[in-house]
Scaffold this motif. Structure first.
Motif, PDB file in Angstrom:
ATOM      1  N   LEU A  12       0.750  -1.182  -0.138  1.00  0.00           N
ATOM      2  CA  LEU A  12       0.054  -0.113   0.066  1.00  0.00           C
ATOM      3  C   LEU A  12       0.654   1.447  -0.010  1.00  0.00           C
ATOM      4  CD1 LEU A  12      -3.060   1.261   0.026  1.00  0.00           C
ATOM      5  CD2 LEU A  12      -2.325   1.481   2.580  1.00  0.00           C
ATOM      6  N   HIS A  13       2.167   1.292   0.545  1.00  0.00           N
ATOM      7  CA  HIS A  13       2.747   2.157   1.262  1.00  0.00           C
ATOM      8  C   HIS A  13       3.555   2.487  -0.604  1.00  0.00           C
ATOM      9  CE1 HIS A  13       2.930   1.774   5.751  1.00  0.00           C
ATOM     10  NE2 HIS A  13       2.228   3.305   5.140  1.00  0.00           N
ATOM     11  N   ARG A  14       3.744   1.312  -1.314  1.00  0.00           N
ATOM     12  CA  ARG A  14       4.534   2.048  -2.301  1.00  0.00           C
ATOM     13  C   ARG A  14       3.835   2.058  -3.362  1.00  0.00           C
ATOM     14  NH1 ARG A  14       8.077  -3.764  -1.471  1.00  0.00           N
ATOM     15  NH2 ARG A  14       9.653  -3.364  -0.751  1.00  0.00           N
ATOM     16  N   ARG A  15       2.274   1.559  -3.453  1.00  0.00           N
ATOM     17  CA  ARG A  15       1.491   2.314  -4.688  1.00  0.00           C
ATOM     18  C   ARG A  15       1.315   3.810  -4.007  1.00  0.00           C
ATOM     19  NH1 ARG A  15      -3.699  -0.507  -4.010  1.00  0.00           N
ATOM     20  NH2 ARG A  15      -5.095   1.553  -4.561  1.00  0.00           N
ATOM     21  N   PHE A  16       0.722   4.029  -2.676  1.00  0.00           N
ATOM     22  CA  PHE A  16       0.840   5.797  -2.919  1.00  0.00           C
ATOM     23  C   PHE A  16       1.918   6.324  -3.164  1.00  0.00           C
ATOM     24  CE2 PHE A  16       0.688   9.243  -0.306  1.00  0.00           C
ATOM     25  CZ  PHE A  16      -0.609   9.684  -0.937  1.00  0.00           C
ATOM     26  N   GLY A  17       3.148   5.087  -2.643  1.00  0.00           N
ATOM     27  CA  GLY A  17       4.353   6.278  -3.565  1.00  0.00           C
ATOM     28  C   GLY A  17       4.336   6.417  -5.251  1.00  0.00           C
ATOM     29  N   ASP A  18       3.843   5.072  -5.984  1.00  0.00           N
ATOM     30  CA  ASP A  18       3.158   5.899  -6.883  1.00  0.00           C
ATOM     31  C   ASP A  18       2.789   6.525  -6.917  1.00  0.00           C
ATOM     32  OD1 ASP A  18       5.977   4.038  -6.903  1.00  0.00           O
ATOM     33  OD2 ASP A  18       4.375   1.832  -7.996  1.00  0.00           O
ATOM     34  N   HIS A  19       1.751   6.569  -6.638  1.00  0.00           N
ATOM     35  CA  HIS A  19       0.487   7.422  -6.934  1.00  0.00           C
ATOM     36  C   HIS A  19       1.488   8.732  -6.987  1.00  0.00           C
ATOM     37  CE1 HIS A  19      -3.441   9.482  -6.956  1.00  0.00           C
ATOM     38  NE2 HIS A  19      -3.165   9.614  -6.241  1.00  0.00           N
ATOM     39  N   VAL A  20       1.812   9.395  -5.832  1.00  0.00           N
ATOM     40  CA  VAL A  20       2.832  10.676  -5.999  1.00  0.00           C
ATOM     41  C   VAL A  20       3.074  11.321  -6.533  1.00  0.00           C
ATOM     42  CG1 VAL A  20       3.114  12.119  -3.909  1.00  0.00           C
ATOM     43  CG2 VAL A  20       1.574  10.202  -3.482  1.00  0.00           C
ATOM     44  N   ARG A  21       3.903  10.025  -7.138  1.00  0.00           N
ATOM     45  CA  ARG A  21       5.168  10.364  -8.487  1.00  0.00           C
ATOM     46  C   ARG A  21       4.018  10.534  -9.657  1.00  0.00           C
ATOM     47  NH1 ARG A  21       7.419   5.777  -8.377  1.00  0.00           N
ATOM     48  NH2 ARG A  21       9.383   6.363  -6.519  1.00  0.00           N
ATOM     49  N   SER A  22       3.729  10.119  -9.462  1.00  0.00           N
ATOM     50  CA  SER A  22       2.764   9.993 -10.694  1.00  0.00           C
ATOM     51  C   SER A  22       2.044  11.034 -11.057  1.00  0.00           C
ATOM     52  CB  SER A  22       1.988   9.092 -11.283  1.00  0.00           C
ATOM     53  OG  SER A  22       0.677   9.688 -12.304  1.00  0.00           O
ATOM     54  N   MET A  23       1.845  11.620  -9.580  1.00  0.00           N
ATOM     55  CA  MET A  23       1.051  12.773  -9.957  1.00  0.00           C
ATOM     56  C   MET A  23       1.753  14.436  -9.735  1.00  0.00           C
ATOM     57  SD  MET A  23      -2.045  12.707  -7.297  1.00  0.00           S
ATOM     58  CE  MET A  23      -3.072  14.719  -7.688  1.00  0.00           C
ATOM     59  N   ARG A  24       3.069  14.019  -8.938  1.00  0.00           N
ATOM     60  CA  ARG A  24       4.380  14.943  -9.347  1.00  0.00           C
ATOM     61  C   ARG A  24       4.637  15.122 -11.199  1.00  0.00           C
ATOM     62  NH1 ARG A  24       8.911  14.184  -9.899  1.00  0.00           N
ATOM     63  NH2 ARG A  24       9.874  12.225  -8.918  1.00  0.00           N
ATOM     64  N   THR A  25       5.142  13.380 -11.221  1.00  0.00           N
ATOM     65  CA  THR A  25       5.370  14.392 -12.599  1.00  0.00           C
ATOM     66  C   THR A  25       4.637  14.551 -13.716  1.00  0.00           C
ATOM     67  OG1 THR A  25       4.485  11.825 -13.027  1.00  0.00           O
ATOM     68  CG2 THR A  25       6.913  12.550 -12.646  1.00  0.00           C
ATOM     69  N   SER A  26       3.177  14.051 -13.392  1.00  0.00           N
ATOM     70  CA  SER A  26       2.634  14.837 -13.978  1.00  0.00           C
ATOM     71  C   SER A  26       1.725  16.413 -14.413  1.00  0.00           C
ATOM     72  CB  SER A  26       0.969  14.322 -14.326  1.00  0.00           C
ATOM     73  OG  SER A  26       0.163  15.212 -12.830  1.00  0.00           O
ATOM     74  N   ARG A  27       2.642  16.606 -13.211  1.00  0.00           N
ATOM     75  CA  ARG A  27       3.009  19.218 -13.370  1.00  0.00           C
ATOM     76  C   ARG A  27       3.782  19.020 -13.480  1.00  0.00           C
ATOM     77  NH1 ARG A  27      -1.290  16.199 -10.578  1.00  0.00           N
ATOM     78  NH2 ARG A  27      -2.818  17.727  -9.726  1.00  0.00           N
ATOM     79  N   ASP A  28       4.373  18.352 -13.235  1.00  0.00           N
ATOM     80  CA  ASP A  28       6.240  18.654 -14.558  1.00  0.00           C
ATOM     81  C   ASP A  28       7.315  19.439 -13.295  1.00  0.00           C
ATOM     82  OD1 ASP A  28       6.240  17.716 -16.755  1.00  0.00           O
ATOM     83  OD2 ASP A  28       4.749  19.680 -18.163  1.00  0.00           O
ATOM     84  N   LEU A  29       6.677  18.626 -11.958  1.00  0.00           N
ATOM     85  CA  LEU A  29       7.577  19.240 -10.877  1.00  0.00           C
ATOM     86  C   LEU A  29       8.538  18.077 -10.593  1.00  0.00           C
ATOM     87  CD1 LEU A  29       4.764  19.749  -8.402  1.00  0.00           C
ATOM     88  CD2 LEU A  29       5.771  22.083  -9.532  1.00  0.00           C
ATOM     89  N   THR A  30       9.948  18.542  -9.967  1.00  0.00           N
ATOM     90  CA  THR A  30      10.415  17.662  -9.104  1.00  0.00           C
ATOM     91  C   THR A  30      10.817  17.359  -8.257  1.00  0.00           C
ATOM     92  OG1 THR A  30      11.828  19.713  -8.853  1.00  0.00           O
ATOM     93  CG2 THR A  30      12.488  18.798 -11.128  1.00  0.00           C
ATOM     94  N   GLN A  31      11.373  16.325  -7.696  1.00  0.00           N
ATOM     95  CA  GLN A  31      11.067  16.460  -5.991  1.00  0.00           C
ATOM     96  C   GLN A  31      11.374  17.441  -5.434  1.00  0.00           C
ATOM     97  OE1 GLN A  31      13.152  12.407  -5.585  1.00  0.00           O
ATOM     98  NE2 GLN A  31      11.764  11.407  -5.621  1.00  0.00           N
ATOM     99  N   GLU A  32      12.149  18.184  -5.699  1.00  0.00           N
ATOM    100  CA  GLU A  32      12.958  19.166  -5.211  1.00  0.00           C
ATOM    101  C   GLU A  32      12.047  20.897  -4.873  1.00  0.00           C
ATOM    102  OE1 GLU A  32      14.237  17.834  -7.153  1.00  0.00           O
ATOM    103  OE2 GLU A  32      16.460  16.919  -5.770  1.00  0.00           O
ATOM    104  N   ALA A  33      10.917  20.553  -6.179  1.00  0.00           N
ATOM    105  CA  ALA A  33       9.524  21.011  -6.669  1.00  0.00           C
ATOM    106  C   ALA A  33       8.872  21.483  -6.004  1.00  0.00           C
ATOM    107  CB  ALA A  33       9.672  21.673  -7.657  1.00  0.00           C
ATOM    108  N   LEU A  34       8.761  20.316  -6.184  1.00  0.00           N
ATOM    109  CA  LEU A  34       7.494  19.626  -4.756  1.00  0.00           C
ATOM    110  C   LEU A  34       7.710  19.413  -3.234  1.00  0.00           C
ATOM    111  CD1 LEU A  34       4.810  18.237  -4.694  1.00  0.00           C
ATOM    112  CD2 LEU A  34       5.576  16.423  -4.630  1.00  0.00           C
ATOM    113  N   ALA A  35       8.814  19.772  -2.963  1.00  0.00           N
ATOM    114  CA  ALA A  35       9.274  19.852  -1.630  1.00  0.00           C
ATOM    115  C   ALA A  35       8.613  20.862  -0.713  1.00  0.00           C
ATOM    116  CB  ALA A  35      10.607  19.273  -1.334  1.00  0.00           C
ATOM    117  N   GLU A  36       9.159  22.081  -2.057  1.00  0.00           N
ATOM    118  CA  GLU A  36       9.073  23.782  -2.135  1.00  0.00           C
ATOM    119  C   GLU A  36       7.294  23.978  -1.670  1.00  0.00           C
ATOM    120  OE1 GLU A  36      10.610  28.226  -3.955  1.00  0.00           O
ATOM    121  OE2 GLU A  36      12.148  25.615  -3.795  1.00  0.00           O
ATOM    122  N   ARG A  37       7.100  23.259  -2.486  1.00  0.00           N
ATOM    123  CA  ARG A  37       6.028  23.685  -2.877  1.00  0.00           C
ATOM    124  C   ARG A  37       4.636  23.482  -1.216  1.00  0.00           C
ATOM    125  NH1 ARG A  37       3.545  23.292  -8.831  1.00  0.00           N
ATOM    126  NH2 ARG A  37       1.392  23.536  -7.361  1.00  0.00           N
TER     127      ARG A  37
END
Length: 115
Positions: A12-37
């Motif tokens: 479940l944690h891995r699936r949720f992590g994949d979901h967050v990654r997918s949402m982040r990348t669909s918004r063209d955000l880096t991990q750094e940009a998402l962290a800041e936002r």
């Protein structure tokens, strides 16, 4: 039986992590940009996306702010295992003024009416 529960939670944690990654990348955000936002550390974003820990409600709230979606949309689209574009559009419009929502409605009608 306890091992099966642990395995289920880990998946479940891995699936949720994949979901967050997918949402982040669909918004063209880096991990750094998402962290800041999100007002979270880059390490927290990495651990969430890896399924390495279970985020608190506070962290989930910050994450939803960073992704510009409501908590409801974050979990609804996760539950469906697909992005719920309608919910995301509603979240976007919820932050707009009445005249902007009316204009968006007129644009949508014009796009899809076969007049």
């Amino acid at each position: 039986m306890a091992k099966n529960r642990l395995t289920t939670w880990t998946k479940l944690h891995r699936r949720f992590g994949d979901h967050v990654r997918s949402m982040r990348t669909s918004r063209d955000l880096t991990q750094e940009a998402l962290a800041e936002r999100s007002d979270l550390s880059v390490d927290a974003i990495r651990r969430i996306e890896r399924g390495g820990f279970s985020p608190s409600l506070d962290t989930l709230g910050k994450l939803s702010v960073g992704l510009d979606v409501s908590l409801k949309t974050l979990f609804h689209s996760f539950d469906l295992e697909r992005s719920d574009g309608v919910a995301e559009i509603c979240d976007y419009l919820a932050c707009r003024s009445g005249p902007e929502v009316k204009m968006a409605w007129r644009v949508l009608q014009a796009m899809f009416d076969k007049a």
